[in-house]
Design an enzyme around this catalytic site. Sequence first.
Site, PDB file in Angstrom:
ATOM      1  CD  GLU A 297       0.159  -1.313   3.191  1.00 47.04           C
ATOM      2  OE1 GLU A 297       0.365  -2.269   2.422  1.00 47.04           O
ATOM      3  OE2 GLU A 297       0.259  -1.385   4.426  1.00 47.04           O
ATOM      4  CG  ASN A 298       4.755   1.290  -1.373  1.00 45.75           C
ATOM      5  OD1 ASN A 298       5.119   1.187  -0.197  1.00 45.75           O
ATOM      6  ND2 ASN A 298       5.093   0.408  -2.300  1.00 45.75           N
ATOM      7  CG  HIS A 321      -5.951  -5.541   1.418  1.00 48.32           C
ATOM      8  ND1 HIS A 321      -6.426  -6.189   2.538  1.00 48.32           N
ATOM      9  CD2 HIS A 321      -4.667  -5.207   1.708  1.00 48.32           C
ATOM     10  CE1 HIS A 321      -5.482  -6.244   3.447  1.00 48.32           C
ATOM     11  NE2 HIS A 321      -4.390  -5.654   2.967  1.00 48.32           N
ATOM     12  CD  GLU A 322      -2.331  -3.985  -0.786  1.00 45.46           C
ATOM     13  OE1 GLU A 322      -1.949  -3.260   0.148  1.00 45.46           O
ATOM     14  OE2 GLU A 322      -2.315  -5.237  -0.723  1.00 45.46           O
ATOM     15  CG  HIS A 325      -3.363  -0.956   3.813  1.00 43.37           C
ATOM     16  ND1 HIS A 325      -3.379  -1.202   5.168  1.00 43.37           N
ATOM     17  CD2 HIS A 325      -3.085  -2.145   3.219  1.00 43.37           C
ATOM     18  CE1 HIS A 325      -3.123  -2.499   5.378  1.00 43.37           C
ATOM     19  NE2 HIS A 325      -2.949  -3.094   4.210  1.00 43.37           N
ATOM     20  CD  GLU A 344      -2.087  -5.627   6.473  1.00 40.60           C
ATOM     21  OE1 GLU A 344      -3.089  -5.752   5.738  1.00 40.60           O
ATOM     22  OE2 GLU A 344      -1.049  -5.010   6.127  1.00 40.60           O
ATOM     23  CG  ASP A 399       8.668 -10.048   7.067  1.00 48.63           C
ATOM     24  OD1 ASP A 399       8.027  -8.987   7.258  1.00 48.63           O
ATOM     25  OD2 ASP A 399       9.528 -10.178   6.177  1.00 48.63           O
ATOM     26  CE1 TYR A 407      -3.201  -8.775   5.255  1.00 46.38           C
ATOM     27  CE2 TYR A 407      -1.848  -9.987   6.826  1.00 46.38           C
ATOM     28  CZ  TYR A 407      -1.957  -9.113   5.749  1.00 46.38           C
ATOM     29  OH  TYR A 407      -0.826  -8.587   5.191  1.00 46.38           O
ATOM     30  NE  ARG A 579      -0.144 -12.855  -4.349  1.00 42.74           N
ATOM     31  CZ  ARG A 579      -1.427 -12.652  -4.600  1.00 42.74           C
ATOM     32  NH1 ARG A 579      -1.895 -12.824  -5.826  1.00 42.74           N
ATOM     33  NH2 ARG A 579      -2.247 -12.267  -3.641  1.00 42.74           N
TER      34      ARG A 579
HETATM   35  N1  BES Z   1       0.837  -4.416   3.907  1.00 43.70           N
HETATM   36  C1  BES Z   1       0.629  -5.686   3.310  1.00 43.70           C
HETATM   37  C2  BES Z   1       1.891  -6.306   2.778  1.00 43.70           C
HETATM   38  C3  BES Z   1       2.929  -6.672   3.820  1.00 43.70           C
HETATM   39  C4  BES Z   1       2.575  -7.269   4.997  1.00 43.70           C
HETATM   40  C5  BES Z   1       4.266  -6.451   3.570  1.00 43.70           C
HETATM   41  C6  BES Z   1       3.550  -7.591   5.939  1.00 43.70           C
HETATM   42  C7  BES Z   1       5.220  -6.781   4.497  1.00 43.70           C
HETATM   43  C8  BES Z   1       4.872  -7.345   5.701  1.00 43.70           C
HETATM   44  C9  BES Z   1      -0.391  -5.618   2.185  1.00 43.70           C
HETATM   45  O1  BES Z   1      -1.397  -4.689   2.396  1.00 43.70           O
HETATM   46  C10 BES Z   1      -1.069  -6.954   2.119  1.00 43.70           C
HETATM   47  O2  BES Z   1      -1.712  -7.310   3.062  1.00 43.70           O
HETATM   48  N2  BES Z   1      -0.912  -7.677   1.021  1.00 43.70           N
HETATM   49  C11 BES Z   1      -1.497  -8.997   0.840  1.00 43.70           C
HETATM   50  C12 BES Z   1      -2.704  -8.946  -0.045  1.00 43.70           C
HETATM   51  C13 BES Z   1      -3.980  -8.636   0.643  1.00 43.70           C
HETATM   52  C14 BES Z   1      -5.124  -8.627  -0.374  1.00 43.70           C
HETATM   53  C15 BES Z   1      -4.306  -9.571   1.767  1.00 43.70           C
HETATM   54  C16 BES Z   1      -0.473  -9.863   0.135  1.00 43.70           C
HETATM   55  O3  BES Z   1       0.512  -9.333  -0.363  1.00 43.70           O
HETATM   56  O4  BES Z   1      -0.701 -11.067   0.072  1.00 43.70           O
HETATM   57 ZN    ZN Z   2      -2.675  -5.170   3.935  1.00 42.88          ZN
END
Ligand code: BES
Ligand code: ZN
Length: 627
Positions: A297-298, A321-322, A325, A344, A399, A407, A579
Site C-alpha cells: 500500500e505505498n 485492500h491496498e 490502507h 491489516e 514478518d 488479517y 509471489r
Molecule cells: N501491507 C501488506 C503487505 C505486507 C505485509 C508487507 C507484511 C510486508 C509485511 C499488504 O497490504 C497486504 O496485506 N498484502 C497482501 C494482499 C492482501 C489482499 C491480503 C499480500 O501481499 O498477500
Molecule cells: Zn494489507
Amino acid sequence: MNLSRGRASSSILLCALLASCSHPERPDMLAVTDVHSFSNSSQVRVTTVDLDLHVLFDVKTLMGNVILSFTPIDPNADTLVLDTRHLSIEKVEISEDRSKWGDTTFTLGKEDPILGAPLTIKITPSARFARVTYSTSPNASGVQWLTPEQTAGKKLPFMYTQNEAIHARSWMPVQDTPSVRVTYNARVRYPSGMQAVMSATNDQTRTSVTFAGDTVFQLARPIPAYLIALAVGDISFKPAGIRTGVYAEPSLLDSAAKEFEDMGKMIDATEELFGPYRWDRYDVLVLPPSFPLGGMENPRLTFATPTILAGDKSLVSLVAHEMAHSWSGNLVTNATWSDFWLNEGYTVYIERRIIEQIYGKERADMEAVLGRQQLEEEMAHLAPRDQVLHIDLKGRDPDDGATSVPYEKGYLFLLQLEKTFGRERFDNYLRSYFDRYSFQSITTETALAYLKETLLDPNRDLADQIPLDAWINGPGLPVGAPRVHSVLFDKVDDAAKKWNAGSNDIPLAARWSTQEWLRFLNQMPANLGPVGMKRLDDRFHLTASGNDEILAQWLLMTVKQNYQPAYPKLASFLQTVGRRKYIKPIYEELAKTAAGRERALHIYHLARPAYHPIAQSTIDAVLKLTI
Ligand code: BES
Ligand code: ZN
C-alpha cells in the site's frame, strides 16, 4: 554498541511519568518503544527525509546521500541513532541551517541478523540536520534488481523497493519504526529511457520536475519509513479514471487499466463511508511477476503483482485492500509491528465493505468465507502465542507476525463490533477514529481506549457481548465469533457433492467466478489421487487455467495428489511467479517427500535467481538450505 541505551530508557521513564511525551507542535510524536528499531526517537525525532540517489543497475547499488531533518525532544541528547542494514557509510556531516556542514563522528554497531546495525551519530545541541553519504549492498533486503529477461519487455532492467516491515533500513539510514512519521523528498537519477516512480507526487505535470533520467519527488504528508517506495524501469502510465491510473511496463498497460477501471468508484465509496481520501491521486504500479507480495500500500502508488490481472476483475479485492490502507495503515498507522492487526484487520474489514458496495454482498461474503477457512487452516498449525492479535514479537522478525491472524481474526473482531452495535454506530466510530488519529501512529492500547470511549462505554448493555480480552490477547477465536454464510457457496457445495458422487453434469461451472472455483477445489476429498485429478483436468482444463489464483491452488493439489501431467506447468509457474503466498505452500508440500524435495531443489536452483531476497530467504528456510 548503542551509545544512547541508558539515556533512552531514562527518557522513556520520564515520558511514562509525564503520561505522554509529545512534541508541542507535533501531536504525532508520542514516545513508543519499538523492539524492532535501534533509533532513539524518544530523544531526537527525524521529521523529514531528503534522498539524493543514483540508481546504478550495473552494480545493483543505490548511491548518494540522505539529509535527515530532526528535532531534539530531550535537550540533552548528544546522539542521533538510526537503523541501517548492510549499508556502506562513507561520511556523516551535521548542520544547523542546512547550508554550512561540518564532519561529525559516527559508529556503526554490530549487525544483528534481524535488526541490522545501529548508526550512532554524534550531534551538537544546535544541530538540526544530518547528512549521510552512503551506498547500498547488491543484496539489500528491501531492493530487487531484475535483469531485462525478468521483465515483460525483456529490453531494460528493472528495480523496485519493498520496505514493510523493516527493510527501509537496507536502502537508507533512517529511524525505521512505524512510530516515527516523516515527510520526504527525493531526487533520483537513473539511465535515460527509463522512468522512476515513488510513493509521492508522481504527477510530473504538477509538482515534480522531470527530465530524462532525473526526477524529483515530494510527499508533504508525514508517513512512516516503511511507506517510502521507489521503482525504476520501462514504466509507462495510463489513466484509469479521473484521479486513478496505472503504471506498468508498456505491454501490460491496456489490460491493467481495464482490469482496474473501478478504482475511481472504489475511492468514492470509501470516502462516502469513512471520510475523505487524504492522498490526492491513487495509482497502481503493476510489477514484474517476481514481486513477492500480492500488493503493498505505498501511498498514492500501490505496488501490485501482475497475477491479479485475471481479465475479469475477479481479483480486484487486492486493489480494494491496498486502497483501504489509505485510511487504515497509511493515515492511522500501527505504532509497532505488535500492533500490525490495527493495519491489516481494519483494512480487510474496509476492503470487504468496498467489495460489497461495488460488486455486491454475495461476492464480499464469498471472500469472507474463504478468508475464514484460510484462518482456521493456518491457526491449526500456529503456536498459541501466534494466534493472538496483539502479538509479542520481541527477538523475532516482524514478518513472522504476518499470518492470516492479524488479517482475518482482526476482520472478525471488527465484524462482531459491526453486528453488535449496528452499521450506523460502527461506521460513525470508524469515521471518527480516522479523523481523531489521522497522520498518527498508535498502539493497540490507544486504539482500544478510543474504542471503549466512543463505542463500548456509551453502549454498555451491548458492549457486554464483546469478549474484548479474548479477541486481543487470547489464542484461537472467541466463542461467538461471527460466521459469514455464502449462499453462492451452498450451490458450489451441492455441485461438489454431485461431482464427488461421480456425476460429470455440473452446468453451473461454466459461469463460476474465481471465488466459486476456489471453493469447489476446496471441497475435493483429500484422497482424490491422480485419477481424480485427471478427471477434473479433463473436464475443466485446470492445468491450462489463465487465472493465477486458481492455478496456484490447482498446482498445490497436483503435488499433494501426485498428478504428474501438471509437473511441467508446475515448474514453469515456479520459475516465473515469485509471489510468496503461491510458491511457499507448493515448496512446503514438495519438501514433504524425498522425491518431491529432489524436484523442488531442481526447480529452485533455476528459479531462485529470479526471486526477491525475502522470497529467497523464505524458500531457503523451507528447503533447509544454507546459502
Ligand atoms: N501491507 C501488506 C503487505 C505486507 C505485509 C508487507 C507484511 C510486508 C509485511 C499488504 O497490504 C497486504 O496485506 N498484502 C497482501 C494482499 C492482501 C489482499 C491480503 C499480500 O501481499 O498477500
Ligand atoms: Zn494489507
